[in-house]
Design a protein around this motif. Structure first.
Motif, PDB file in Angstrom:
ATOM      1  N   HIS A   7       0.827  -1.211   0.000  1.00  0.00           N
ATOM      2  CA  HIS A   7       0.000   0.000   0.000  1.00  0.00           C
ATOM      3  C   HIS A   7       0.862   1.262   0.000  1.00  0.00           C
ATOM      4  O   HIS A   7       0.514   2.254  -0.653  1.00  0.00           O
ATOM      5  CB  HIS A   7      -0.933  -0.015   1.221  1.00  0.00           C
ATOM      6  CG  HIS A   7      -2.036  -1.026   1.119  1.00  0.00           C
ATOM      7  ND1 HIS A   7      -3.055  -0.922   0.202  1.00  0.00           N
ATOM      8  CD2 HIS A   7      -2.264  -2.177   1.811  1.00  0.00           C
ATOM      9  CE1 HIS A   7      -3.882  -1.963   0.335  1.00  0.00           C
ATOM     10  NE2 HIS A   7      -3.415  -2.739   1.303  1.00  0.00           N
ATOM     11  N   ARG A 265      -5.196 -11.439  -8.653  1.00  0.00           N
ATOM     12  CA  ARG A 265      -6.034 -10.495  -7.921  1.00  0.00           C
ATOM     13  C   ARG A 265      -6.964  -9.718  -8.861  1.00  0.00           C
ATOM     14  O   ARG A 265      -8.101  -9.392  -8.509  1.00  0.00           O
ATOM     15  CB  ARG A 265      -5.158  -9.515  -7.126  1.00  0.00           C
ATOM     16  CG  ARG A 265      -4.324 -10.162  -6.028  1.00  0.00           C
ATOM     17  CD  ARG A 265      -5.137 -10.995  -5.078  1.00  0.00           C
ATOM     18  NE  ARG A 265      -6.282 -10.246  -4.554  1.00  0.00           N
ATOM     19  CZ  ARG A 265      -7.356 -10.812  -4.041  1.00  0.00           C
ATOM     20  NH1 ARG A 265      -7.470 -12.132  -4.014  1.00  0.00           N
ATOM     21  NH2 ARG A 265      -8.339 -10.068  -3.573  1.00  0.00           N
ATOM     22  N   ASP A 270     -10.229  -7.258  -7.975  1.00  0.00           N
ATOM     23  CA  ASP A 270      -9.573  -6.055  -7.474  1.00  0.00           C
ATOM     24  C   ASP A 270      -9.344  -5.051  -8.597  1.00  0.00           C
ATOM     25  O   ASP A 270      -9.138  -5.444  -9.756  1.00  0.00           O
ATOM     26  CB  ASP A 270      -8.206  -6.401  -6.856  1.00  0.00           C
ATOM     27  CG  ASP A 270      -8.330  -7.139  -5.546  1.00  0.00           C
ATOM     28  OD1 ASP A 270      -9.464  -7.321  -5.073  1.00  0.00           O
ATOM     29  OD2 ASP A 270      -7.282  -7.545  -5.003  1.00  0.00           O
ATOM     30  N   ASP A 271      -9.326  -3.740  -8.249  1.00  0.00           N
ATOM     31  CA  ASP A 271      -8.899  -2.758  -9.243  1.00  0.00           C
ATOM     32  C   ASP A 271      -7.377  -2.785  -9.323  1.00  0.00           C
ATOM     33  O   ASP A 271      -6.712  -3.498  -8.573  1.00  0.00           O
ATOM     34  CB  ASP A 271      -9.409  -1.352  -8.905  1.00  0.00           C
ATOM     35  CG  ASP A 271      -8.889  -0.844  -7.561  1.00  0.00           C
ATOM     36  OD1 ASP A 271      -7.731  -1.156  -7.208  1.00  0.00           O
ATOM     37  OD2 ASP A 271      -9.633  -0.140  -6.863  1.00  0.00           O
ATOM     38  N   ALA A 274      -5.277  -1.828  -6.091  1.00  0.00           N
ATOM     39  CA  ALA A 274      -5.532  -2.812  -5.030  1.00  0.00           C
ATOM     40  C   ALA A 274      -4.885  -4.148  -5.371  1.00  0.00           C
ATOM     41  O   ALA A 274      -4.348  -4.842  -4.498  1.00  0.00           O
ATOM     42  CB  ALA A 274      -7.035  -2.985  -4.829  1.00  0.00           C
ATOM     43  N   ALA A 275      -4.936  -4.507  -6.663  1.00  0.00           N
ATOM     44  CA  ALA A 275      -4.329  -5.767  -7.107  1.00  0.00           C
ATOM     45  C   ALA A 275      -2.821  -5.749  -6.884  1.00  0.00           C
ATOM     46  O   ALA A 275      -2.224  -6.747  -6.466  1.00  0.00           O
ATOM     47  CB  ALA A 275      -4.651  -6.016  -8.578  1.00  0.00           C
ATOM     48  N   ASN A 278      -2.222  -5.839  -2.958  1.00  0.00           N
ATOM     49  CA  ASN A 278      -2.533  -7.163  -2.419  1.00  0.00           C
ATOM     50  C   ASN A 278      -1.582  -8.222  -2.957  1.00  0.00           C
ATOM     51  O   ASN A 278      -1.268  -9.203  -2.266  1.00  0.00           O
ATOM     52  CB  ASN A 278      -3.983  -7.537  -2.744  1.00  0.00           C
ATOM     53  CG  ASN A 278      -4.968  -6.678  -1.967  1.00  0.00           C
ATOM     54  OD1 ASN A 278      -4.656  -6.172  -0.893  1.00  0.00           O
ATOM     55  ND2 ASN A 278      -6.174  -6.512  -2.510  1.00  0.00           N
ATOM     56  N   GLU A 713      -8.575  -9.715   2.188  1.00  0.00           N
ATOM     57  CA  GLU A 713      -8.081  -9.953   0.849  1.00  0.00           C
ATOM     58  C   GLU A 713      -8.232 -11.382   0.344  1.00  0.00           C
ATOM     59  O   GLU A 713      -7.801 -11.716  -0.739  1.00  0.00           O
ATOM     60  CB  GLU A 713      -6.633  -9.492   0.745  1.00  0.00           C
ATOM     61  CG  GLU A 713      -5.530 -10.279   1.116  1.00  0.00           C
ATOM     62  CD  GLU A 713      -4.300  -9.665   0.475  1.00  0.00           C
ATOM     63  OE1 GLU A 713      -3.765 -10.269  -0.473  1.00  0.00           O
ATOM     64  OE2 GLU A 713      -3.899  -8.608   0.906  1.00  0.00           O
ATOM     65  N   GLU A 715      -9.567 -14.184  -1.634  1.00  0.00           N
ATOM     66  CA  GLU A 715     -10.308 -14.119  -2.887  1.00  0.00           C
ATOM     67  C   GLU A 715     -11.545 -15.011  -2.844  1.00  0.00           C
ATOM     68  O   GLU A 715     -11.556 -16.030  -2.165  1.00  0.00           O
ATOM     69  CB  GLU A 715      -9.410 -14.555  -4.057  1.00  0.00           C
ATOM     70  CG  GLU A 715      -8.853 -15.956  -3.958  1.00  0.00           C
ATOM     71  CD  GLU A 715      -7.503 -15.941  -3.258  1.00  0.00           C
ATOM     72  OE1 GLU A 715      -7.293 -15.041  -2.428  1.00  0.00           O
ATOM     73  OE2 GLU A 715      -6.701 -16.832  -3.530  1.00  0.00           O
TER      74      GLU A 715
END
Length: 722
Positions: A7, A265, A270-271, A274-275, A278, A713, A715
């Motif tokens: 992040h 991801r 995920d966008d 975020a992908a 993560n 997170e 999936e």
């Protein structure tokens, strides 16, 4: 930790990219220039006998002529040299002397009865070049000038003129290494671009690992130069080519580790940002652990007795650390600022997981028959390991590190064949009282000492009269061996020569055996030291890293056992290829160390990746066999792609045109294939499935992870995964 790192990088992506650019440029701009050594004696500690003998020679016989270059004269038609040819040789030598070539101190013309071959077909001149400049470019430039000027002077005559010896070998090695570096880099780049592009069905994504390796390569080069100078380490001419493949190969491995998770991801919904975050969170620990294991394996070479490995180890460790840092920061930063369409362009189906994927089938096979899979894969490694019992090492680095058609190699070959195998590079036995603090030698005892040396099996001749130093404390006995200096037979003779010379030395004196063969004997002893110390220390440290990562006492042991089998199997396969099926008399003495470096160290990466996925699946509550199936299904493509690319990259060494790189290329390629496609893909998951929850004892690898980050997170089970 790695979730937070992901992040952080995503939020400050441009700052991370700018920091890498500025830092890399600053490091390379301030780095000192490095020079590589081709003198094997420089890689040995001072306490070895060959080095002590060299010190005595330098102190007691400083004016003794020691040729840095050899001038070989032959007739172009292969006939015996005539009086006219001898006159032409004298003109060539005089012409070279009059040229006053920089660093050339003295040129001795061929002397009949001494430097003419017995059949009269060749004659040898000797050139002294300033040895204080051996590690400078001027030293090899002097050899180049001798070649060019000598050929010009010999033109129009019946003479064939060639230059060999240490300076010429250094020149040929430099040119050969430059070509090797270029071939290795070009072939590796092509492989990476094509294979990664095909895997992810995109053009830019194929170039990304190459582009992302530029800055780690620049930064690592600068750091290596700084560390090498700061700690006065030696640099080997093969280091640069290996470093290129390490950064490109390992960098591509870690890139694939992250890219497969990134795509996974994205497929999970995920966008882009975020992908990326993560993906780093999920695979960061595996990358860090893998890099840690490799770094430890490389860094432990600081314990080596050989300067070649003492310097190569830290250099490669630095490269891996920098590459891993780039993989966890620079790569995700670039992905965060690049649209997914651009990354995967022109592919359109990358979001769709193929139906009935082959790794899904392999996963099912491992989960259904883990015992059979473990038996077959382990059995293959054992069979290949047994072939390694035929391993035979060789120390002829000069012939192995350069193509046989190089001029210095042709000169060496001619001298060996026509002048006697050992005559081209004799051994020196020094009888000295100076190291004992005594007075002058007693001349009466010299004849008996020399006679004993002549009785040693493998000795062809001993010079009748030893040369005495000016202070009378040291005598130099020139001993000609029956075999070439770098042969195993000559090294065995040195062992016998030492065991005879040491007790035969008169009271108050000491015998020291020096020369090329003695250096190789000591390198052999240093290698034996390294095998007993470096390997066990590295194994223990890697074991600790695996234990900390997996929180397990059991799993690290069978992982290390499989890696050990991989090492032995690689050595066995290479022995069969070059000694049984090929025509080589032995494998390069350094080959086991390089197999350790790359098969044991880097091969552990794949085991770490697959075991990390096994642990992840187990923590989500799956049974041991189900976890094995899912691990092979999801991590299998990453292991296969990374292993194939790295193996193919190492295989490019075989294009270099010399024996050393051919052996290296084959051994490392087959070793990576075994590590990825036998150990990681089948043996490790099968053993883990058989052991079940015991594999994670005493940790909680089989317990579901309900931490907030994991829950956030995890999936969806219905989503397609890479």
């Amino acid at each position: 930790m790695f979730h937070r790192l992901g992040h952080f990088v995503v939020k400050r992506a441009w700052w991370v990219i700018i920091a890498w650019v500025i830092g890399s440029i600053a490091l390379i701009a301030t780095a000192p220039k490095m020079s590589a050594s081709t003198d094997e004696s420089e890689f040995l500690p001072k306490h070895y006998e060959s080095i002590r003998a060299a010190v005595v020679q330098q102190e007691k016989f400083p004016a003794e002529f020691s040729p840095s270059a050899l001038l070989l004269f032959e007739r172009k038609d292969g006939a015996a040299l005539t009086d006219a040819d001898k006159a032409d040789m004298a003109k060539v030598v005089k012409g070279l002397t009059d040229k006053h070539i920089p660093l050339v101190e003295q040129i001795i013309p061929p002397i009949e009865g001494k430097t003419f071959s017995p059949d009269g077909q060749y004659a040898m001149g000797m050139v002294s070049i300033d040895k204080t400049k051996m590690q400078t470019d001027e030293f090899t430039v002097a050899a180049k000038d001798l070649r060019e000027e000598g050929r010009a002077l010999a033109s129009g005559t019946a003479l064939k003129y060639q230059v060999g010896g240490p300076a010429a070998m250094g020149l040929d090695q430099k040119e050969s290494s430059s070509a090797t570096d270029a071939i290795t880099m070009l072939a590796t780049i092509v492989l990476i671009v094509v294979i990664v592009g095909v895997i992810f069905r995109g053009i830019l994504v194929g170039w990304l690992p190459v582009l992302l390796s530029i800055f780690p390569m620049i930064a690592a080069s600068g750091l290596i130069a700084l560390v090498t100078k700061a700690f006065d380490l030696k640099s080997s001419p093969i280091a640069s080519a290996i470093d290129i493949v390490v950064i490109l190969g390992v960098g591509t491995d870690y890139f694939l580790f992250l890219m497969f998770r990134y795509r996974e991801r994205l497929r999970a919904g995920d966008d882009r940002k975020a992908a990326v975050a993560n993906g780093v969170g999920r695979v960061g620990e595996a990358i860090a652990s893998a890099a840690g294991a490799v770094t430890v394996a490389f860094a432990v070479l600081l314990l080596s007795e050989l300067g070649m490995f003492k310097s190569l180890g830290p250099a490669l460790a630095i490269s891996v650390i920098v590459t891993a840092l780039a993989s966890l920061t620079l790569t995700p930063a670039l992905l965060a600022v690049t649209s997914t369409k651009a990354v995967f362009w022109p592919g359109r189906k990358w979001m769709q997981e193929p139906e009935g994927a082959r790794f899904h089938k392999l996963g099912k096979m491992v989960s259904r028959r883990p015992g059979l899979i473990a038996l077959v894969s382990g059995g293959l490694l054992v069979i290949l390991s047994l072939a390694g019992l035929g391993y035979q090492g060789t120390f002829d680095m000069a012939k192995s590190m350069m193509p046989k058609d190089k001029e210095s190699m042709l000169v060496m070959d001619t001298l060996s064949k026509k002048g006697g195998e050992g005559a081209a590079d004799p051994t020196h036995v020094f009888l000295t009282t100076s190291t004992k603090g005594g007075g002058k030698l007693d001349p009466a005892g010299l004849d008996g000492f020399g006679a004993k040396l002549g009785q040693v099996p493998g000795v062809a001749a001993v010079q009748p009269e030893p040369k005495l130093s000016e202070d009378g404390t040291t005598a130099d006995f020139v001993v000609v061996l029956k075999d070439s200096a770098a042969s195993n037979a000559a090294i065995d003779t040195i062992t016998k020569l030492r065991s005879t010379a040491h007790p035969a030395a008169p009271a108050g004196s000491e015998a020291l055996v020096g020369g090329t063969s003695s250096i190789y004997k000591d390198i052999n002893l240093a290698m034996a030291h390294d095998y007993k110390l470096v390997f066990p220390v590295a194994g223990v440290l890697i074991l600790l890293i695996l234990g900390l990562q997996l929180r397990s006492v059991v799993a690290p042991w069978y992982l290390m056992a499989s890696v050990g089998l991989g090492f032995a199997a690689t050595l066995g396969a290479t022995t069969v290829a070059f000694l049984k099926l090929g025509s080589e008399s032995g494998l390069m003495f350094m080959l086991p160390i390089f197999i350790y470096l790359f098969v044991v160290a880097i091969g552990t990466d794949y085991n770490i990746l697959i075991i990390a996925r096994l642990r992840e699946e187990a923590r989500e509550g799956r049974s041991p066999r189900e976890a094995a199936k899912e691990a092979v299904r999801h991590a299998g493509p990453t292991v296969a792609a990374a292993g194939f690319i790295l193996a193919a990259s190492f295989a490019t060494f075989m294009l270099a045109g010399n024996v050393l790189f051919a052996e290296l290329g084959f051994a490392l390629a087959i070793g990576i294939v075994l590590a990825a496609f036998v150990m990681a893909m089948f043996f490790t998951p099968a053993i883990t499935a058989l052991l079940g929850k015991k594999a994670w004892w005493p940790g909680h690898g089989a317990m579901p992870d309900h931490g907030p980050e994991a829950v956030a997170e995890r999936e969806p089970q219905v989503a397609g995964r890479a």
